[in-house]
Design a protein around this motif. Structure first.
Motif, PDB file in Angstrom:
ATOM      1  N   LEU A 104     -10.345  11.583  -3.575  1.00 20.76           N
ATOM      2  CA  LEU A 104     -10.622  10.262  -4.607  1.00 20.76           C
ATOM      3  C   LEU A 104     -10.034   9.579  -4.115  1.00 20.76           C
ATOM      4  O   LEU A 104     -11.677   8.263  -3.523  1.00 20.76           O
ATOM      5  N   VAL A 105      -9.352   9.350  -2.632  1.00 17.07           N
ATOM      6  CA  VAL A 105      -9.138   7.902  -1.455  1.00 17.07           C
ATOM      7  C   VAL A 105     -10.469   8.207  -0.964  1.00 17.07           C
ATOM      8  O   VAL A 105     -11.495   7.095  -0.347  1.00 17.07           O
ATOM      9  N   PRO A 113       0.676  -1.411   0.042  1.00 14.33           N
ATOM     10  CA  PRO A 113       0.080  -0.074  -0.145  1.00 14.33           C
ATOM     11  C   PRO A 113       0.702   1.219  -0.304  1.00 14.33           C
ATOM     12  O   PRO A 113       1.847   1.297   1.125  1.00 14.33           O
ATOM     13  N   PRO A 114       1.037   2.065  -0.859  1.00  7.16           N
ATOM     14  CA  PRO A 114       1.329   3.215  -0.893  1.00  7.16           C
ATOM     15  C   PRO A 114       0.287   4.531   0.181  1.00  7.16           C
ATOM     16  O   PRO A 114      -0.128   3.991   0.413  1.00  7.16           O
ATOM     17  N   ARG A 115       1.636   5.074   0.005  1.00  8.69           N
ATOM     18  CA  ARG A 115       1.080   6.560   0.721  1.00  8.69           C
ATOM     19  C   ARG A 115       0.602   7.195   0.586  1.00  8.69           C
ATOM     20  O   ARG A 115       0.712   7.559  -1.615  1.00  8.69           O
ATOM     21  N   MET A 116      -0.331   8.492   0.701  1.00  7.43           N
ATOM     22  CA  MET A 116      -1.374   9.381  -0.885  1.00  7.43           C
ATOM     23  C   MET A 116      -0.133  10.274  -1.582  1.00  7.43           C
ATOM     24  O   MET A 116      -0.159  10.384  -2.571  1.00  7.43           O
ATOM     25  N   ALA A 117       0.853  10.573  -0.701  1.00  9.36           N
ATOM     26  CA  ALA A 117       2.080  11.489  -1.661  1.00  9.36           C
ATOM     27  C   ALA A 117       2.563  10.840  -2.997  1.00  9.36           C
ATOM     28  O   ALA A 117       2.414  11.004  -3.934  1.00  9.36           O
ATOM     29  N   ASP A 118       2.167   9.351  -2.611  1.00  9.73           N
ATOM     30  CA  ASP A 118       2.940   8.568  -3.657  1.00  9.73           C
ATOM     31  C   ASP A 118       1.762   8.436  -4.897  1.00  9.73           C
ATOM     32  O   ASP A 118       2.215   8.657  -5.915  1.00  9.73           O
ATOM     33  N   LEU A 119       0.829   8.043  -4.373  1.00 14.02           N
ATOM     34  CA  LEU A 119      -0.142   8.354  -4.996  1.00 14.02           C
ATOM     35  C   LEU A 119      -0.509   9.929  -6.295  1.00 14.02           C
ATOM     36  O   LEU A 119      -0.709   9.542  -7.371  1.00 14.02           O
ATOM     37  N   ALA A 120      -0.235  10.345  -4.970  1.00 15.94           N
ATOM     38  CA  ALA A 120      -0.439  11.908  -5.886  1.00 15.94           C
ATOM     39  C   ALA A 120       0.768  11.942  -7.113  1.00 15.94           C
ATOM     40  O   ALA A 120       0.794  12.944  -7.880  1.00 15.94           O
ATOM     41  N   VAL A 134       2.065   7.980   9.475  1.00 17.75           N
ATOM     42  CA  VAL A 134       1.983   7.923   7.922  1.00 17.75           C
ATOM     43  C   VAL A 134       1.053   6.976   7.616  1.00 17.75           C
ATOM     44  O   VAL A 134       0.936   6.132   8.182  1.00 17.75           O
ATOM     45  N   ILE A 135      -0.284   7.116   6.800  1.00 22.97           N
ATOM     46  CA  ILE A 135      -1.709   6.499   6.436  1.00 22.97           C
ATOM     47  C   ILE A 135      -0.870   5.688   4.555  1.00 22.97           C
ATOM     48  O   ILE A 135      -0.538   6.512   3.810  1.00 22.97           O
ATOM     49  N   ARG A 136      -1.065   4.655   4.523  1.00 22.56           N
ATOM     50  CA  ARG A 136      -1.136   3.559   2.895  1.00 22.56           C
ATOM     51  C   ARG A 136      -2.099   3.989   3.168  1.00 22.56           C
ATOM     52  O   ARG A 136      -3.070   3.647   3.996  1.00 22.56           O
ATOM     53  N   GLY A 178     -15.402   5.058   0.757  1.00 26.97           N
ATOM     54  CA  GLY A 178     -17.455   5.653   1.475  1.00 26.97           C
ATOM     55  C   GLY A 178     -17.448   4.644   0.622  1.00 26.97           C
ATOM     56  O   GLY A 178     -18.386   3.632   1.374  1.00 26.97           O
ATOM     57  N   SER A 179     -16.930   4.195  -0.014  1.00 24.85           N
ATOM     58  CA  SER A 179     -18.116   3.134  -1.182  1.00 24.85           C
ATOM     59  C   SER A 179     -17.279   1.417  -0.603  1.00 24.85           C
ATOM     60  O   SER A 179     -17.824   0.686  -1.567  1.00 24.85           O
ATOM     61  N   GLY A 180     -16.194   1.745   0.548  1.00 33.08           N
ATOM     62  CA  GLY A 180     -15.600   0.369   0.620  1.00 33.08           C
ATOM     63  C   GLY A 180     -14.638   0.196  -0.574  1.00 33.08           C
ATOM     64  O   GLY A 180     -14.084  -1.714  -0.294  1.00 33.08           O
ATOM     65  N   ARG A 181     -14.235   0.765  -1.256  1.00 32.61           N
ATOM     66  CA  ARG A 181     -13.292  -0.044  -2.203  1.00 32.61           C
ATOM     67  C   ARG A 181     -12.050   0.742  -1.974  1.00 32.61           C
ATOM     68  O   ARG A 181     -10.582  -0.891  -2.231  1.00 32.61           O
ATOM     69  N   VAL A 182     -11.450   1.414  -0.870  1.00 27.02           N
ATOM     70  CA  VAL A 182      -9.826   0.824  -0.028  1.00 27.02           C
ATOM     71  C   VAL A 182     -10.113   1.316   1.165  1.00 27.02           C
ATOM     72  O   VAL A 182     -11.321   1.307   1.954  1.00 27.02           O
ATOM     73  N   ARG A 183      -9.420   1.440   1.864  1.00 29.87           N
ATOM     74  CA  ARG A 183      -8.932   2.119   2.840  1.00 29.87           C
ATOM     75  C   ARG A 183      -8.181   2.651   3.607  1.00 29.87           C
ATOM     76  O   ARG A 183      -6.733   2.261   2.999  1.00 29.87           O
ATOM     77  N   ARG A 184      -8.075   3.481   4.685  1.00 31.36           N
ATOM     78  CA  ARG A 184      -6.543   4.116   5.303  1.00 31.36           C
ATOM     79  C   ARG A 184      -5.357   3.052   6.100  1.00 31.36           C
ATOM     80  O   ARG A 184      -6.583   2.194   7.047  1.00 31.36           O
ATOM     81  N   VAL A 185      -5.057   2.555   5.993  1.00 29.75           N
ATOM     82  CA  VAL A 185      -4.286   1.539   6.683  1.00 29.75           C
ATOM     83  C   VAL A 185      -2.866   2.688   7.485  1.00 29.75           C
ATOM     84  O   VAL A 185      -2.287   3.213   6.859  1.00 29.75           O
ATOM     85  N   PRO A 186      -2.345   2.287   9.159  1.00 33.37           N
ATOM     86  CA  PRO A 186      -0.883   3.298   8.962  1.00 33.37           C
ATOM     87  C   PRO A 186       0.207   2.078   8.836  1.00 33.37           C
ATOM     88  O   PRO A 186      -0.398   1.408   8.512  1.00 33.37           O
ATOM     89  N   ASP A 187       0.875   2.623   9.019  1.00 27.69           N
ATOM     90  CA  ASP A 187       2.311   3.101   8.177  1.00 27.69           C
ATOM     91  C   ASP A 187       2.689   1.532   9.691  1.00 27.69           C
ATOM     92  O   ASP A 187       2.740   1.936  10.317  1.00 27.69           O
ATOM     93  N   PRO A 188       3.248   0.870   8.936  1.00 25.30           N
ATOM     94  CA  PRO A 188       3.781  -0.652  10.551  1.00 25.30           C
ATOM     95  C   PRO A 188       5.029   0.468  10.578  1.00 25.30           C
ATOM     96  O   PRO A 188       5.188  -0.312  12.225  1.00 25.30           O
ATOM     97  N   THR A 189       5.861   1.229  10.615  1.00 23.78           N
ATOM     98  CA  THR A 189       7.151   1.735  10.884  1.00 23.78           C
ATOM     99  C   THR A 189       7.051   3.223  11.170  1.00 23.78           C
ATOM    100  O   THR A 189       8.007   3.772  11.540  1.00 23.78           O
ATOM    101  N   ASN A 190       6.034   4.015  10.947  1.00 24.90           N
ATOM    102  CA  ASN A 190       5.472   5.119  11.372  1.00 24.90           C
ATOM    103  C   ASN A 190       4.559   5.391  11.200  1.00 24.90           C
ATOM    104  O   ASN A 190       3.340   5.486  10.359  1.00 24.90           O
ATOM    105  N   ARG A 191       3.528   5.635  12.953  1.00 25.74           N
ATOM    106  CA  ARG A 191       1.965   6.154  13.383  1.00 25.74           C
ATOM    107  C   ARG A 191       2.050   7.097  11.750  1.00 25.74           C
ATOM    108  O   ARG A 191       0.399   7.259  12.269  1.00 25.74           O
TER     109      ARG A 191
END
Length: 151
Positions: free
Chosen positions: A73-74, A53-60, A94-96, A79-92
């Motif tokens: 977009l995210v 899972p990429p960061r929002m900045a990576d997607l931009a 950062v959202i992926r 909202g439609s259940g197609r993606v979810r935000r997850v915390p980065d395991p190494t840096n809380r």
């Protein structure tokens, strides 16, 4: 009044074809019951190319848009259940963004709609014409070196 130059005519034809492709894809998506915008579709397809899972900045950066556009977009896809935000395991801090099962299902439907639209558009062409068109499109996609820098 003079006729438009050949390059101008070709450019207009390409734009018309692009619009036609989008209209036909949209029709196929609606027939599948998939309510998704072209921009959301592009984001979802882009997400599918990441191994993790990429960061929002990576997607931009990949989509060549401002980070705020990715957030919007995210939000819609989440909202439609197609993606979810997850915390980065190494840096809380950062959202992926990861694709959900519903998102993977949507990707399959998107792929089908895109293929169906392509088949509809290419139907008038013979196999030989399709082969020539494919080579021409490859040439245009690859582009001339430095062509994107011209004004």
């Amino acid at each position: 009044m003079t006729a438009p130059d050949a390059d101008g005519l070709l450019a207009e034809q390409l734009l018309q074809l692009t619009r036609r492709v989008h209209r036909i894809q949209k029709r196929h998506l609606l027939q599948c019951g998939l309510d998704i915008t072209p921009a959301q579709s592009r984001l979802l397809r882009t997400l599918a190319h990441y191994d993790a899972p990429p960061r929002m900045a990576d997607l931009a950066e990949r989509l060549e848009v401002v980070p705020r556009a990715v957030t919007t977009l995210v939000d819609g896809l989440e909202g439609s259940g197609r993606v979810r935000r997850v915390p980065d395991p190494t840096n809380r801090r950062v959202i992926r963004i990861e694709v959900t099962d519903e998102g993977r299902k949507a990707l399959q439907e998107l792929h089908h709609a895109r293929r169906s639209a392509a088949e509809e558009i290419l139907a008038p062409l013979s196999d030989g014409q399709r082969e020539v068109l494919g080579r021409l499109l490859d040439t245009l996609i690859d582009g001339a070196p430095g062509a994107e820098q011209r004004c």
